[in-house]
Design a protein around this motif. Structure first.
Motif, mmCIF file in Angstrom:
data_model
loop_
_atom_site.group_PDB
_atom_site.id
_atom_site.type_symbol
_atom_site.label_atom_id
_atom_site.label_comp_id
_atom_site.label_asym_id
_atom_site.label_seq_id
_atom_site.Cartn_x
_atom_site.Cartn_y
_atom_site.Cartn_z
ATOM 1 N N LYS A 104 0.325 4.533 5.214
ATOM 2 C CA LYS A 104 1.767 4.454 5.391
ATOM 3 C C LYS A 104 2.152 4.178 6.833
ATOM 4 O O LYS A 104 3.049 3.397 7.105
ATOM 5 N N CYS A 146 1.914 -0.047 3.381
ATOM 6 C CA CYS A 146 2.891 0.413 2.390
ATOM 7 C C CYS A 146 4.104 -0.500 2.285
ATOM 8 O O CYS A 146 4.775 -0.502 1.259
ATOM 9 N N ASP A 147 4.390 -1.269 3.340
ATOM 10 C CA ASP A 147 5.556 -2.132 3.201
ATOM 11 C C ASP A 147 5.247 -3.333 2.321
ATOM 12 O O ASP A 147 6.149 -3.938 1.738
ATOM 13 N N LYS A 177 4.542 -1.573 -2.151
ATOM 14 C CA LYS A 177 5.384 -0.393 -2.232
ATOM 15 C C LYS A 177 5.076 0.448 -3.465
ATOM 16 O O LYS A 177 5.023 1.665 -3.399
ATOM 17 N N THR A 178 4.849 -0.221 -4.631
ATOM 18 C CA THR A 178 4.623 0.553 -5.868
ATOM 19 C C THR A 178 3.321 1.331 -5.787
ATOM 20 O O THR A 178 3.242 2.477 -6.239
ATOM 21 N N CYS A 212 1.917 2.559 -3.122
ATOM 22 C CA CYS A 212 2.131 3.743 -2.300
ATOM 23 C C CYS A 212 2.943 4.795 -3.032
ATOM 24 O O CYS A 212 2.664 5.991 -2.916
ATOM 25 N N ASP A 213 3.967 4.351 -3.781
ATOM 26 C CA ASP A 213 4.794 5.338 -4.481
ATOM 27 C C ASP A 213 3.983 6.089 -5.520
ATOM 28 O O ASP A 213 4.060 7.320 -5.626
#
Lengths: 156, 199
Positions: free
Chosen positions: B139, B151-152, B155-156, B158-159
């Motif tokens: 992150k 993470c940018d 995104k999914t 990382c979530d």
């Protein structure tokens, strides 16, 4: 039998203190710098939160072990030592796992994330961190045996 | 007649007394099983694919497919294995509690349960902390090592990873409570007394 167990447990606690002290000292004194083209590339343990957590975890476990050696005769709450030993074991396992995860990325890199390995540029740092992690792993294993022996001492 | 009824009531009440504590431990184990199983499944199915246009040859764009899978990172693989083993352990303990009351292994049943619980707690804590620090690295990146954060872009991934981590930490706290309760059960085990008269 209980006396032999107590002596064995105290010897193991001394070994665990030695292992945690070695781990902390080698991690804290590990720093290296290299000149790549015109950039200075430094490596210190404090640049990574995982290594900071490792140092703090080992220090807490080492301090607790020293206190538990001094309190190893039967006081009022001596049975509590099993639960405190379990907390220390969990802390040591957690610290060494986190540090190993980050150290593995530092040594091998991660081609999928585009992260280059770091050990080629700062070999002295990597060697000291390796020694520290080995000592930390030994401390975790010794602590598991200490936990088993204090469970045996309390249940008997 | 009244005395016999009172005796029956007393016997019935004393056989009900240990049950509330047993149900508390069983409920905690069930919750821990669900938490660790959820962590395993969510991280195990964690995958994200992105297609980027790398170059354009004439009029056709050349696409490159990049995936982020949990297998790329050994820390996440260890996380999945640790949580899987922990949920297996909880399942076996629940089954043993419900259906295997007669098995005793020479009086070592409580000691074995306590030792296995402690091992599982150490395992879960190792897996969760390794994955947590790896996720923090993904992150935030590490500017000193010139590692960019991912993470940018994913995104999914990382979530979902974050959700699995939260489930695993909840499972860790529950397992800690369960382990302390197992040790307490071991400590207050009534010692067999040779002078009691068996009714």
């Amino acid at each position: 039998m209980a006396k032999i167990n107590k002596i064995f447990s105290n010897i193991l606690r001394l070994l665990a203190v030695a292992a945690t002290v070695v781990a902390v000292v080698f991690m804290v004194t590990s720093h290296d710098s290299a000149q790549v083209l015109n950039l200075t590339f430094t490596a210190k343990y404090s640049y990574t939160p995982a290594f900071k957590f490792f140092v703090i975890g080992e220090a807490i476990a080492g301090g607790y072990t020293i206190v538990s050696i001094l309190l190893s005769f039967k006081t009022l709450f001596w049975r509590l030592i099993v639960i405190l030993d379990m907390v220390a074991t969990v802390l040591l396992a957690s610290s060494i796992s986190a540090a190993l995860a980050i150290a593995q990325v530092g040594k091998k890199g991660s081609s999928h994330a585009g992260w280059l390995p770091v050990c080629g540029q700062v070999p002295h740092f990597c060697d000291q961190v390796t020694v520290s992690l080995l000592a930390g792993f030994a401390a975790a294993v010794i602590y598991f045996v200490i936990l088993l022996s204090s469970l045996y001492a309390v249940v008997l | 007649m009244a005395l016999q009824n009172e005796d029956k009531l007393e016997v019935g009440y004393s056989s009900l007394q240990p049950k509330p504590k047993k149900w508390v431990l069983l409920m905690l184990r069930l919750l821990a099983f669900f938490a660790t199983a959820a962590a395993t499944v969510v991280m195990g199915l964690n995958k994200e694919t992105k297609t980027l246009v790398v170059a354009t040859v004439g009029t056709t764009p050349i696409k490159a497919t990049l995936t982020a899978k949990f297998q790329h990172t050994p820390a996440f693989v260890f996380f999945v294995i640790a949580n899987g083993l922990a949920s297996m352990h909880n399942l076996v303990m629940i089954m043993g509690d419900l259906f295997g009351q007669k098995l005793d292994y020479k009086g070592l049943r409580l000691a074995m349960i306590a030792i296995l619980d402690m091992m599982t707690v150490a395992l879960i804590s190792g897996g969760a902390s390794a994955a947590a620090f790896m996720a923090e690295l993904g992150k935030n990146g590490n500017s000193h090592a010139r590692w960019n954060s991912i993470c940018d872009k994913y995104k999914t991934f990382c979530d979902h990873g974050g959700g699995a981590l939260i489930a695993s930490f909840a499972g860790l706290i529950l397992m800690l409570i369960i382990s302390v309760m197992s040790i307490i059960k071991l400590l207050i085990k009534p010692k067999p007394d040779s002078t009691t008269v068996v009714p």
